[in-house]
Scaffold this motif. Structure first.
Motif, short mmCIF file in Angstrom:
data_model
loop_
_atom_site.label_atom_id
_atom_site.label_comp_id
_atom_site.label_asym_id
_atom_site.label_seq_id
_atom_site.Cartn_x
_atom_site.Cartn_y
_atom_site.Cartn_z
N VAL A 68 0.87 4.13 22.77
CA VAL A 68 1.46 2.78 23.38
C VAL A 68 1.94 2.87 24.81
O VAL A 68 1.24 2.07 25.68
CB VAL A 68 2.34 2.17 22.37
N PHE A 69 2.71 3.74 24.82
CA PHE A 69 3.14 3.88 26.55
C PHE A 69 1.76 4.46 27.28
O PHE A 69 1.69 3.71 28.57
CB PHE A 69 4.11 4.90 26.41
N LEU A 84 -3.13 0.40 31.52
CA LEU A 84 -3.45 -0.97 32.13
C LEU A 84 -2.81 -1.43 33.22
O LEU A 84 -3.36 -2.11 34.32
CB LEU A 84 -3.04 -2.10 31.02
N ILE A 85 -1.50 -0.97 33.57
CA ILE A 85 -0.62 -1.19 34.89
C ILE A 85 -1.27 -0.59 36.03
O ILE A 85 -1.61 -1.26 37.12
CB ILE A 85 0.84 -0.93 34.46
N TRP A 133 4.45 5.73 19.68
CA TRP A 133 4.85 5.64 21.18
C TRP A 133 4.05 6.16 22.13
O TRP A 133 3.83 5.57 23.23
CB TRP A 133 6.33 5.66 21.24
N LEU A 176 -1.24 3.76 26.86
CA LEU A 176 -2.10 2.42 27.07
C LEU A 176 -1.37 1.60 28.01
O LEU A 176 -2.16 1.04 28.85
CB LEU A 176 -2.35 1.70 25.77
N VAL A 177 -0.22 1.01 28.03
CA VAL A 177 0.55 0.21 28.84
C VAL A 177 0.50 0.64 30.36
O VAL A 177 0.19 0.05 31.30
CB VAL A 177 1.65 -0.01 28.33
N PHE A 178 0.68 1.98 30.42
CA PHE A 178 0.63 2.70 31.87
C PHE A 178 -0.91 2.59 32.54
O PHE A 178 -0.76 2.27 33.70
CB PHE A 178 1.29 4.03 31.72
N TRP A 233 -4.63 -2.60 36.79
CA TRP A 233 -4.28 -3.83 37.53
C TRP A 233 -3.68 -3.50 38.88
O TRP A 233 -4.18 -4.48 39.75
CB TRP A 233 -3.06 -4.47 36.62
#
Length: 53
Positions: free
Chosen positions: A35-36, A42-43, A32, A38-40, A46
């Motif tokens: 994953v967190f 990407l956000i 986790w 990577l998502v952070f 962006w």
């Protein structure tokens, strides 16, 4: 605990010794945090691209 034990790196430990240390820690977050992260990332990327154009 001696200074030598405190400064040992994971790479210096044998596999059974490393697994024993991990079990003793008691923390098992799984994947986790990765994953967190990577998502952070990407956000944030962006948002930067959206704001700067």
């Amino acid at each position: 605990m001696s200074d030598q034990e405190l400064t040992r790196q994971d790479e210096d430990l044998s596999v059974p010794e490393f697994e024993g240390e991990e079990r003793k820690d008691g923390y098992d977050f799984g994947s986790w945090p990765e994953v967190f992260g990577l998502v952070f990332t990407l956000i944030v990327s962006w948002l930067i691209l959206t704001i700067r154009g």
